[in-house]
Design a protein around this motif. Structure first.
Motif, PDB file in Angstrom:
ATOM      1  N   THR A 199       0.857  -1.188   0.000  1.00  0.00           N
ATOM      2  CA  THR A 199       0.000   0.000   0.000  1.00  0.00           C
ATOM      3  C   THR A 199       0.888   1.232   0.000  1.00  0.00           C
ATOM      4  N   ALA A 200       0.398   2.297  -0.576  1.00  0.00           N
ATOM      5  CA  ALA A 200       1.178   3.534  -0.615  1.00  0.00           C
ATOM      6  C   ALA A 200       1.249   4.165   0.772  1.00  0.00           C
ATOM      7  N   PRO A 201       2.407   4.713   1.148  1.00  0.00           N
ATOM      8  CA  PRO A 201       2.497   5.419   2.430  1.00  0.00           C
ATOM      9  C   PRO A 201       1.600   6.655   2.414  1.00  0.00           C
ATOM     10  N   ALA A 202       0.675   6.728   3.374  1.00  0.00           N
ATOM     11  CA  ALA A 202      -0.357   7.764   3.324  1.00  0.00           C
ATOM     12  C   ALA A 202      -0.043   8.986   4.171  1.00  0.00           C
ATOM     13  N   THR A 203       0.857   8.860   5.129  1.00  0.00           N
ATOM     14  CA  THR A 203       1.183   9.967   6.031  1.00  0.00           C
ATOM     15  C   THR A 203       2.693  10.172   6.056  1.00  0.00           C
ATOM     16  N   THR A 204       3.128  11.289   6.608  1.00  0.00           N
ATOM     17  CA  THR A 204       4.562  11.527   6.742  1.00  0.00           C
ATOM     18  C   THR A 204       5.185  10.491   7.672  1.00  0.00           C
ATOM     19  N   ALA A 205       4.446  10.034   8.668  1.00  0.00           N
ATOM     20  CA  ALA A 205       4.949   8.974   9.540  1.00  0.00           C
ATOM     21  C   ALA A 205       5.179   7.696   8.742  1.00  0.00           C
ATOM     22  N   THR A 314      -0.291  13.047   3.795  1.00  0.00           N
ATOM     23  CA  THR A 314      -0.828  14.066   4.702  1.00  0.00           C
ATOM     24  C   THR A 314       0.169  14.267   5.836  1.00  0.00           C
ATOM     25  N   GLY A 315       0.115  15.449   6.436  1.00  0.00           N
ATOM     26  CA  GLY A 315       1.079  15.789   7.469  1.00  0.00           C
ATOM     27  C   GLY A 315       0.652  15.392   8.863  1.00  0.00           C
ATOM     28  N   GLY A 319      -2.391  18.179   7.386  1.00  0.00           N
ATOM     29  CA  GLY A 319      -2.215  19.019   6.203  1.00  0.00           C
ATOM     30  C   GLY A 319      -2.226  18.187   4.938  1.00  0.00           C
ATOM     31  N   ALA A 320      -2.872  18.695   3.891  1.00  0.00           N
ATOM     32  CA  ALA A 320      -3.038  17.943   2.648  1.00  0.00           C
ATOM     33  C   ALA A 320      -1.891  18.203   1.686  1.00  0.00           C
ATOM     34  N   TRP A 321      -1.514  17.171   0.982  1.00  0.00           N
ATOM     35  CA  TRP A 321      -0.527  17.276  -0.095  1.00  0.00           C
ATOM     36  C   TRP A 321      -1.122  18.096  -1.233  1.00  0.00           C
ATOM     37  N   ALA A 322      -0.474  19.186  -1.624  1.00  0.00           N
ATOM     38  CA  ALA A 322      -0.977  20.042  -2.706  1.00  0.00           C
ATOM     39  C   ALA A 322       0.192  20.499  -3.569  1.00  0.00           C
ATOM     40  N   PRO A 323       0.619  19.666  -4.514  1.00  0.00           N
ATOM     41  CA  PRO A 323       1.746  20.020  -5.371  1.00  0.00           C
ATOM     42  C   PRO A 323       1.383  21.143  -6.340  1.00  0.00           C
TER      43      PRO A 323
END
Length: 434
Positions: A199-205, A314-315, A319-323
């Motif tokens: 699964t893709a890493p979903a958080t900074t942790a 997400t942080g 906080g949402a990822w917004a490139p």
């Protein structure tokens, strides 16, 4: 385009978008017939012999657009980001030429790092007539009078068959005028291998936990300030306010740069450019890295169904990822003697059957009714609305070099992130006289 990836212009010191790095290719002369007078006519045309797969596009162009007569010189930088984009571009040009037997098109592949400076140096000579690229240098080139105002195409681009999104058109405007003919939208997300990451890493942790399997581009000359943009919002920060004044010291941006240090300490892979990261993903040295849809074609060829795409994380505070999200598109040289012809060429290039070729190579059409058929492209397209529209404020010019250097100092020298951000922010405001 590269790039790109997704691919942003530097300040006056020459920092560029990360999407393409390659040597200068030769001019590819695509000669359909003898040179004409550089004008678009309204006479109907009947396509001649077509190559396999080109019939639909040629017929569409012939029935919906005027026949083009004359000679155009067009620059692009797709060769350096892999074969898929370049092959798709050449195929579309071939389909346009099939529909226009009295048109000559000279295509020059320029290394992306040289593209904008090369254009700005030669624009006054009238060459090239047009080029296709991200909107990295749109604001400065428009304000310096190098680009033709194409606002008269706005209604046409909004209508069928182009159906260009408002997001794309707004991002192509400077001071209320349209200076770019949008072709596609781009932003960076996480490419990952499903055989290494279930699964893709979903958080900074999650990113820190999986750091040894992940990669990030940070190099100042490889577009680090572009790739880092999405992390600012992940940590609740932003670079500037609506006036262009630097807002990075208000919080979040230093946390994003500090994350790079933590990621490195946890075993994460940090790259000067996206080409090296791409090679390591293909070889299996890493399981994922952040990059844009311009890499999709080559990665799909190499990895097949082991390739997937997901948003950045997400942080810690949600906080949402917004490139940074911006269009690729056509720019027409204000000094070109063939402005009308260039406009008509761009419109034919953007016919849906042609755009589908680019969609299949990883481009995400600015045409809201044109859906990619590929699963990777569909995922990218679905993530575009969550991006941060690339600002066209002149103040952005002084972001790239200052923050690119700050990112490099934090990663390479261990500079305190808060100090590095404060220094970069002050330098940006000073350069912008704010």
């Amino acid at each position: 385009m590269v790039g790109t990836a997704d691919r942003t212009r530097g300040d006056s010191t020459g920092m560029k978008n990360p999407m393409r790095f390659a040597g200068l290719f030769g001019v590819v002369a695509i000669v359909v017939a003898a040179c004409g007078g550089g004008n678009a006519t309204t006479a109907p045309t009947t396509p001649g012999a077509t190559t396999p797969g080109a019939t639909e596009a040629a017929t569409e162009a012939a029935t919906q657009a005027p026949s083009l007569t004359g000679t155009l010189t067009i620059w692009e930088a797709y060769g350096a980001s892999g074969t898929s984009e370049k092959d798709a571009f050449d195929k579309i040009v071939g389909q346009v030429k099939t529909a226009n037997p009295d048109l000559t098109v000279n295509v020059l592949d320029v290394p992306f790092n040289d593209l904008f400076n090369k254009f700005e140096t030669s624009a006054s000579t009238g060459e090239p007539d047009m080029y296709i690229a991200p909107n990295d240098s749109l604001p400065s080139e428009a304000r310096n009078g190098l680009l033709a105002d194409v606002s008269d195409l706005s209604a046409t681009l909004k209508a069928a068959p182009y159906n260009t999104s408002d997001v794309a058109l707004n991002a192509a405007m400077v001071d209320g005028k349209l200076y770019e003919i949008p072709e596609s939208m781009k932003a960076v997300e996480l490419f990952y291998r499903t055989d290494q990451l279930a699964t893709a890493p979903a958080t900074t942790a999650d990113w820190l936990t999986n750091a040894a399997k992940l990669g990030l581009v940070y190099g100042a000359n490889g577009g680090g300030a572009y790739y880092e943009w999405g992390w600012y919002s992940t940590f609740g920060g932003k670079i500037m306010d609506d006036t262009g004044k630097c807002a990075a010291t208000a919080g979040g941006v230093a946390d994003a740069l500090k994350f790079l240090q933590d990621f490195k300490a946890a075993g994460g892979h940090l790259y000067q450019n996206d080409g090296d990261a791409k090679a390591d993903l293909i070889s299996g040295k890493i399981g994922g890295f952040i990059d844009g849809p311009w890499q999709s074609g080559d990665l799909k060829t190499a990895l097949g169904d082991k390739l997937a795409v997901a948003p950045g994380p997400t942080g810690p505070s949600g906080g949402a990822w917004a490139p940074m999200t911006a269009p690729d598109g056509f720019y027409i040289n204000a000094a070109s003697p063939n402005i009308d012809l260039a406009k008509q060429f761009a419109l034919q290039f953007l016919m849906p059957a042609n755009e589908q070729v680019f969609a299949d190579a990883g481009h995400l059409p600015a045409n809201t009714t044109l859906q990619p058929t590929d699963a990777i492209a569909k995922t990218f397209a679905g993530l575009m609305p969550s991006g941060n529209a690339r600002p066209t404020l002149a103040a952005l010019n002084n972001y790239w070099g200052n923050f690119g250097n700050a990112i490099g100092a934090v990663v390479d020298k261990g500079t305190d992130a808060t100090t590095a951000v404060a220094t970069a922010c002050a330098a940006m405001d000073k350069a912008n006289k704010l």
